[in-house]
Design a protein around this motif. Sequence first.
Motif, PDB file in Angstrom:
ATOM      1  N   PHE A 105      46.680 -18.341  21.715  1.00  0.00           N
ATOM      2  CA  PHE A 105      46.822 -17.439  20.570  1.00  0.00           C
ATOM      3  C   PHE A 105      48.197 -17.583  19.922  1.00  0.00           C
ATOM      4  CE2 PHE A 105      43.452 -14.729  22.741  1.00  0.00           C
ATOM      5  CZ  PHE A 105      42.445 -15.115  21.856  1.00  0.00           C
ATOM      6  N   ALA A 106      49.231 -17.827  20.729  1.00  0.00           N
ATOM      7  CA  ALA A 106      50.566 -18.055  20.169  1.00  0.00           C
ATOM      8  C   ALA A 106      50.578 -19.324  19.324  1.00  0.00           C
ATOM      9  CB  ALA A 106      51.597 -18.149  21.291  1.00  0.00           C
ATOM     10  N   ILE A 107      49.886 -20.356  19.781  1.00  0.00           N
ATOM     11  CA  ILE A 107      49.804 -21.603  19.014  1.00  0.00           C
ATOM     12  C   ILE A 107      49.037 -21.378  17.720  1.00  0.00           C
ATOM     13  CG2 ILE A 107      48.800 -23.919  19.015  1.00  0.00           C
ATOM     14  CD1 ILE A 107      49.360 -23.929  22.098  1.00  0.00           C
ATOM     15  N   VAL A 108      47.944 -20.649  17.777  1.00  0.00           N
ATOM     16  CA  VAL A 108      47.175 -20.347  16.562  1.00  0.00           C
ATOM     17  C   VAL A 108      48.049 -19.599  15.556  1.00  0.00           C
ATOM     18  CG1 VAL A 108      45.253 -18.995  15.638  1.00  0.00           C
ATOM     19  CG2 VAL A 108      44.922 -20.400  17.689  1.00  0.00           C
TER      20      VAL A 108
ATOM     21  N   SER B 160      47.733 -36.524   4.496  1.00  0.00           N
ATOM     22  CA  SER B 160      49.001 -36.072   3.916  1.00  0.00           C
ATOM     23  C   SER B 160      49.142 -34.559   3.966  1.00  0.00           C
ATOM     24  CB  SER B 160      49.112 -36.554   2.464  1.00  0.00           C
ATOM     25  OG  SER B 160      48.043 -36.045   1.693  1.00  0.00           O
ATOM     26  N   GLN B 161      48.619 -33.936   5.028  1.00  0.00           N
ATOM     27  CA  GLN B 161      48.683 -32.491   5.144  1.00  0.00           C
ATOM     28  C   GLN B 161      49.425 -32.095   6.410  1.00  0.00           C
ATOM     29  OE1 GLN B 161      44.428 -31.755   4.844  1.00  0.00           O
ATOM     30  NE2 GLN B 161      44.616 -31.295   2.662  1.00  0.00           N
ATOM     31  N   VAL B 162      49.344 -30.793   6.754  1.00  0.00           N
ATOM     32  CA  VAL B 162      50.055 -30.278   7.918  1.00  0.00           C
ATOM     33  C   VAL B 162      49.135 -30.311   9.139  1.00  0.00           C
ATOM     34  CG1 VAL B 162      51.268 -28.308   8.906  1.00  0.00           C
ATOM     35  CG2 VAL B 162      51.443 -28.788   6.443  1.00  0.00           C
TER      36      VAL B 162
ATOM     37  N   ALA C  69      50.405 -22.031  13.973  1.00  0.00           N
ATOM     38  CA  ALA C  69      49.688 -22.915  13.046  1.00  0.00           C
ATOM     39  C   ALA C  69      49.405 -22.213  11.726  1.00  0.00           C
ATOM     40  CB  ALA C  69      48.387 -23.393  13.686  1.00  0.00           C
ATOM     41  N   LEU C  70      49.016 -20.952  11.786  1.00  0.00           N
ATOM     42  CA  LEU C  70      48.765 -20.204  10.552  1.00  0.00           C
ATOM     43  C   LEU C  70      50.060 -19.968   9.783  1.00  0.00           C
ATOM     44  CD1 LEU C  70      46.127 -17.679  11.925  1.00  0.00           C
ATOM     45  CD2 LEU C  70      45.714 -19.492  10.254  1.00  0.00           C
ATOM     46  N   GLU C  71      51.141 -19.672  10.502  1.00  0.00           N
ATOM     47  CA  GLU C  71      52.434 -19.495   9.841  1.00  0.00           C
ATOM     48  C   GLU C  71      52.885 -20.779   9.138  1.00  0.00           C
ATOM     49  OE1 GLU C  71      55.050 -18.314  12.952  1.00  0.00           O
ATOM     50  OE2 GLU C  71      54.082 -16.369  13.274  1.00  0.00           O
ATOM     51  N   LEU C  72      52.551 -21.922   9.729  1.00  0.00           N
ATOM     52  CA  LEU C  72      52.924 -23.210   9.155  1.00  0.00           C
ATOM     53  C   LEU C  72      51.939 -23.674   8.086  1.00  0.00           C
ATOM     54  CD1 LEU C  72      53.885 -24.928  12.525  1.00  0.00           C
ATOM     55  CD2 LEU C  72      55.479 -24.478  10.631  1.00  0.00           C
ATOM     56  N   ASP C  73      50.926 -22.857   7.815  1.00  0.00           N
ATOM     57  CA  ASP C  73      49.898 -23.203   6.833  1.00  0.00           C
ATOM     58  C   ASP C  73      49.231 -24.523   7.207  1.00  0.00           C
ATOM     59  OD1 ASP C  73      48.399 -22.571   4.592  1.00  0.00           O
ATOM     60  OD2 ASP C  73      49.677 -23.721   3.235  1.00  0.00           O
ATOM     61  N   ALA C  74      48.933 -24.683   8.471  1.00  0.00           N
ATOM     62  CA  ALA C  74      48.356 -25.927   8.974  1.00  0.00           C
ATOM     63  C   ALA C  74      46.951 -26.142   8.424  1.00  0.00           C
ATOM     64  CB  ALA C  74      48.318 -25.902  10.497  1.00  0.00           C
TER      65      ALA C  74
ATOM     66  N   LEU D 144      40.252 -21.508  11.921  1.00  0.00           N
ATOM     67  CA  LEU D 144      41.364 -20.655  12.345  1.00  0.00           C
ATOM     68  C   LEU D 144      41.284 -19.288  11.676  1.00  0.00           C
ATOM     69  CD1 LEU D 144      44.350 -23.183  12.295  1.00  0.00           C
ATOM     70  CD2 LEU D 144      43.156 -22.287  14.291  1.00  0.00           C
ATOM     71  N   GLU D 145      40.974 -19.274  10.400  1.00  0.00           N
ATOM     72  CA  GLU D 145      40.849 -18.005   9.682  1.00  0.00           C
ATOM     73  C   GLU D 145      39.696 -17.181  10.253  1.00  0.00           C
ATOM     74  OE1 GLU D 145      42.890 -16.821   7.603  1.00  0.00           O
ATOM     75  OE2 GLU D 145      44.015 -18.489   6.737  1.00  0.00           O
ATOM     76  N   ARG D 146      38.611 -17.849  10.608  1.00  0.00           N
ATOM     77  CA  ARG D 146      37.441 -17.141  11.128  1.00  0.00           C
ATOM     78  C   ARG D 146      37.766 -16.437  12.445  1.00  0.00           C
ATOM     79  NH1 ARG D 146      31.723 -17.965  10.671  1.00  0.00           N
ATOM     80  NH2 ARG D 146      32.201 -18.909   8.653  1.00  0.00           N
ATOM     81  N   THR D 147      38.603 -17.046  13.287  1.00  0.00           N
ATOM     82  CA  THR D 147      38.890 -16.459  14.596  1.00  0.00           C
ATOM     83  C   THR D 147      39.593 -15.110  14.501  1.00  0.00           C
ATOM     84  OG1 THR D 147      41.044 -17.574  14.852  1.00  0.00           O
ATOM     85  CG2 THR D 147      39.090 -18.764  15.618  1.00  0.00           C
ATOM     86  N   ARG D 148      40.235 -14.833  13.379  1.00  0.00           N
ATOM     87  CA  ARG D 148      40.970 -13.578  13.241  1.00  0.00           C
ATOM     88  C   ARG D 148      40.064 -12.360  13.348  1.00  0.00           C
ATOM     89  NH1 ARG D 148      44.971 -14.978   8.073  1.00  0.00           N
ATOM     90  NH2 ARG D 148      46.821 -15.479   9.329  1.00  0.00           N
ATOM     91  N   SER D 149      38.783 -12.523  13.036  1.00  0.00           N
ATOM     92  CA  SER D 149      37.866 -11.379  13.014  1.00  0.00           C
ATOM     93  C   SER D 149      37.156 -11.154  14.337  1.00  0.00           C
ATOM     94  CB  SER D 149      36.813 -11.577  11.906  1.00  0.00           C
ATOM     95  OG  SER D 149      35.971 -12.690  12.205  1.00  0.00           O
ATOM     96  N   TRP D 150      37.348 -12.025  15.326  1.00  0.00           N
ATOM     97  CA  TRP D 150      36.613 -11.919  16.576  1.00  0.00           C
ATOM     98  C   TRP D 150      37.351 -11.027  17.571  1.00  0.00           C
ATOM     99  CZ3 TRP D 150      35.971 -17.945  17.081  1.00  0.00           C
ATOM    100  CH2 TRP D 150      35.062 -18.376  16.095  1.00  0.00           C
TER     101      TRP D 150
END
Length: 407
Positions: free
Chosen positions: A84-87, A5-7, A90-95, A173-179
């Motif tokens: 990267f555009a898809i990521v 029941s999530q995104v 996904a983050l904008e949609l709070d997936a 997904l959050e982890r990839t932001r730092s790479w």
Amino acid sequence: MANRSQVTVVGLPARDEARTVGAVAQAADAGLHAAFPEGTNVVVLAENGSTDGTVQRFAETPLRARKVVASSGGEGTGKGTNVFAIVDRALELDADRLLLLDADVRSTEPRWIAALADAVEGDEPVLAVPAYRRNRFEANTTNHLASPLLAAVFGVHVQQPIGGEFAFNRAFLERTRSWPRPDSAYLYGIDVWLTANALRERVRVVEVPLGRKLHNSPFPKILRLPQQVLDSLFHVVLRTDGVREPTSGPASARAAVDGTAVPQDPAVVSRVSESVARYLDAHRGDVRSLFPSARSAPAAPWGLRVTTEDWPHVLADALAAVASGRFEAARDHLVALYVNRVMTFWDEIEGLGDDEVDDLLDRQAAWTVEAVRDRRIALGGRTGPPGFDVRHWAGFNEVSPAWSVPA
């Protein structure tokens, strides 16, 4: 089983895939509806400069999931740009989870959605990668570069580390932001960038059996795709604390070779061989210096015979050269030697059964681990080049005699 029941976002990175994008989108939609009937489901097409009607075909395809299109220009972009555009979407949609499906695959099944999604359930970062059965004349960059090099450096044997059908949970997904993102990660280096960084940070990687994979042959890209993969991989390797011991316990035997075998187009193979011969002729001295393990490789009809026994030592030469500061030369010379390895491999497997081919590839990976470990290569302390030139092989496309390295 995954929370229903999530995104959930399914991303389709594409460029000029009008013939297949609709079928892949529909398979994704059917899988989403079956796995997450009460959830918020989104299918994102990310494309860069398509001119064949890819966007229109996607827009015309009826889906129950919400459709989103992310477009960018074609010049200077690649698969990684789309991923990267898809990521970002996904983050904008709070997936809660993101799944990637290559848009050129002709064997995509709805069941892949639940299988990939369930593999990334949990609060800790996790990456799901596919395990396919493939035509024995394909998956060359996987079998001879990405898989054995990752096993040698990180101690983990991943059968399909650049397979394309990936899944990530929110924590990953959050982890990839730092790479750090090298230029090649915006191209075909994206898949190995994701897998190698996950292994570098000891993130859990789950292999998900998906059956057969049928898609457009990547062989015509054999002079540029592996260069981009190696560039991203070597950038991550240089950020690694050192060569790691193999994980405890024997690796499971692979089951990667499909019963169907379709050889590559002989005309394309001939053109590639000629390009590589020209390259090696132009860089003879430097190749001999950086790759001593290739000096005794005998001549073959396609150029050089680089055997299963030879190749692990050539890969160890490459990692040693990268560690010593010869990043670009090691990367580019290795591409040329790799093409000769692929053609030697095709000759070696003539008449072998599928299980025997799988066993040969397992032995090659295990020997690569041993060859790299025996070198005691010191990683870290250096950085890769700041840019990436996609035009590297320009000028090596004319006919030339086969090249060999004397003993």
